[in-house]
Design an enzyme around this catalytic site. Sequence first.
Site, PDB file in Angstrom:
ATOM      1  N   ASP A  69      35.125 -21.702  25.306  1.00 19.45           N
ATOM      2  CA  ASP A  69      35.437 -20.441  25.989  1.00 19.45           C
ATOM      3  C   ASP A  69      35.430 -20.548  27.512  1.00 19.45           C
ATOM      4  OD1 ASP A  69      32.720 -20.814  26.276  1.00 19.45           O
ATOM      5  OD2 ASP A  69      32.162 -18.768  25.722  1.00 19.45           O
ATOM      6  N   ARG A 107      30.311 -13.052  -1.442  1.00 16.21           N
ATOM      7  CA  ARG A 107      29.121 -13.686  -0.847  1.00 16.21           C
ATOM      8  C   ARG A 107      29.372 -13.974   0.625  1.00 16.21           C
ATOM      9  NH1 ARG A 107      26.977 -12.274  -4.715  1.00 16.21           N
ATOM     10  NH2 ARG A 107      25.870 -13.400  -6.361  1.00 16.21           N
ATOM     11  N   ASP A 138      29.454 -21.238  30.998  1.00 15.06           N
ATOM     12  CA  ASP A 138      29.677 -20.352  32.150  1.00 15.06           C
ATOM     13  C   ASP A 138      28.390 -19.958  32.865  1.00 15.06           C
ATOM     14  OD1 ASP A 138      32.396 -20.298  32.069  1.00 15.06           O
ATOM     15  OD2 ASP A 138      32.546 -18.479  30.876  1.00 15.06           O
ATOM     16  N   HIS A 146      40.140 -17.498  -5.514  1.00 14.57           N
ATOM     17  CA  HIS A 146      39.109 -17.280  -4.492  1.00 14.57           C
ATOM     18  C   HIS A 146      39.751 -16.581  -3.306  1.00 14.57           C
ATOM     19  CE1 HIS A 146      40.864 -21.218  -3.243  1.00 14.57           C
ATOM     20  NE2 HIS A 146      40.977 -20.511  -2.137  1.00 14.57           N
ATOM     21  N   ASP A 178      31.821 -23.423  22.046  1.00 16.67           N
ATOM     22  CA  ASP A 178      32.619 -22.198  21.914  1.00 16.67           C
ATOM     23  C   ASP A 178      34.051 -22.325  22.442  1.00 16.67           C
ATOM     24  OD1 ASP A 178      30.231 -21.083  20.981  1.00 16.67           O
ATOM     25  OD2 ASP A 178      29.662 -20.363  22.972  1.00 16.67           O
ATOM     26  N   THR A 187      30.016 -26.800  25.760  1.00 19.00           N
ATOM     27  CA  THR A 187      29.804 -25.655  24.879  1.00 19.00           C
ATOM     28  C   THR A 187      30.689 -25.793  23.644  1.00 19.00           C
ATOM     29  OG1 THR A 187      30.137 -23.268  24.587  1.00 19.00           O
ATOM     30  CG2 THR A 187      31.433 -24.315  26.316  1.00 19.00           C
ATOM     31  N   LYS A 214      47.852 -11.734  -7.696  1.00 20.90           N
ATOM     32  CA  LYS A 214      48.778 -12.883  -7.704  1.00 20.90           C
ATOM     33  C   LYS A 214      48.156 -14.120  -8.349  1.00 20.90           C
ATOM     34  CE  LYS A 214      51.157 -11.360  -3.520  1.00 20.90           C
ATOM     35  NZ  LYS A 214      51.245 -11.511  -2.061  1.00 20.90           N
ATOM     36  N   ARG A 253      29.991 -17.206  19.890  1.00 21.46           N
ATOM     37  CA  ARG A 253      29.640 -16.057  20.753  1.00 21.46           C
ATOM     38  C   ARG A 253      30.803 -15.051  20.736  1.00 21.46           C
ATOM     39  NH1 ARG A 253      27.568 -17.506  26.524  1.00 21.46           N
ATOM     40  NH2 ARG A 253      29.617 -18.487  26.599  1.00 21.46           N
ATOM     41  N   GLY A 276      23.083 -23.428  25.625  1.00 21.74           N
ATOM     42  CA  GLY A 276      23.141 -23.950  24.252  1.00 21.74           C
ATOM     43  C   GLY A 276      23.519 -25.421  24.241  1.00 21.74           C
ATOM     44  N   GLU A 319      31.463 -15.120  14.938  1.00 20.80           N
ATOM     45  CA  GLU A 319      30.147 -14.600  15.333  1.00 20.80           C
ATOM     46  C   GLU A 319      30.275 -13.333  16.178  1.00 20.80           C
ATOM     47  OE1 GLU A 319      26.176 -16.337  17.660  1.00 20.80           O
ATOM     48  OE2 GLU A 319      28.111 -17.332  17.926  1.00 20.80           O
ATOM     49  N   ARG A 331      16.954 -21.790  28.165  1.00 21.28           N
ATOM     50  CA  ARG A 331      17.499 -20.689  28.966  1.00 21.28           C
ATOM     51  C   ARG A 331      16.463 -20.408  30.059  1.00 21.28           C
ATOM     52  NH1 ARG A 331      22.510 -20.015  26.243  1.00 21.28           N
ATOM     53  NH2 ARG A 331      22.147 -20.256  24.020  1.00 21.28           N
TER      54      ARG A 331
END
Length: 332
Positions: free
Chosen positions: A134, A249, A108, A221, A132, A130, A217, A176, A16, A228, A77
Amino acid sequence: MAEKKIKTIGVLTSGGDAPGMNAAIRAVVRRGLSAGLNVKGILKGYNGLLNEEIIDMSAKDVSDTIERGGTVLYTARCAEFRTPEGQQRGAEICRKHGIDGLVVIGGDGSFAGAQKLANLGINTIGLPGTIDLDIACTEYTIGFDTAVNTAMEAIDKVRDTSTSHERCSIIEVMGRGAGYLALWCGIANGAEDVLIPEKYDYDEQKLINNIIESRKKGKKHHIIINAEGIGHSEAMAKRIEAATGIETRATILGHMQRGGSPTCKDRVYASMMGALAVDLLVAGKTCRVVGYRHGEFVDFDINEALAMQKGISDYQWEVCQSLSHNYDKNNK
């Protein structure tokens, strides 16, 4: 030993894309050229390596790229590179083009490919690219800072309309299987609930109770940040609306989080990592991953890096929860 001296390095981006990859590419190219090396760009990741989509890079080729999102080398990929035959062919193509050092920018999966090339005799250094966050060996990954800011700004905008309509909003961020983007946005956006794979107990009734309590209370909203790795935001929104009677929504931020001009941090850190990768190759190192720890840019053995585990900080998670209005123990 003189025969082993690196003369030509290659650089590719894999997996990615992440904002800041171009800053890393630029640093690899210019640091390499300043060290007297030839630099080749490999297009479209390992896929492009196997297809020999390899170009010579000059300093001019990376002019005016540092401010751009995405990757100027493109990415893809590559299933074939997961096979021993593909890896063997990749190493042979590197040798054919005189590439004796390779910088791989990715996550990774990309590092696993880099590890295989290193085992086949190609000096290889990995850079953590990345959104992420991670990768266990590093506190920073290229692209996370930009992605989390993009998500934060988008969630602020959703909150505005959510308040106008007195809605509940489920906002799904990327990551991910990791919850870092969601956790950071949960704190930065003041979300009422944050759902991350590492900590979520899938007790939806508790979530529904939180929303009902909030409304009692006087809260106008209710923002739920959904990672993800949990997903299914649309279905969750329908269930919550049915259970609470409150209009709900789902907004899936999606690939907008990957794009955009990188932040100053992503430009500077990616540049430092790119330069360090070249320095490591020049020093004769291989099978390393560049990381950032305790305020320093450092490098790790790629095998050790891939074996490390990364979890969510219990303290950060506890703080995230305590800052939500729902966890006021004195205000029942």
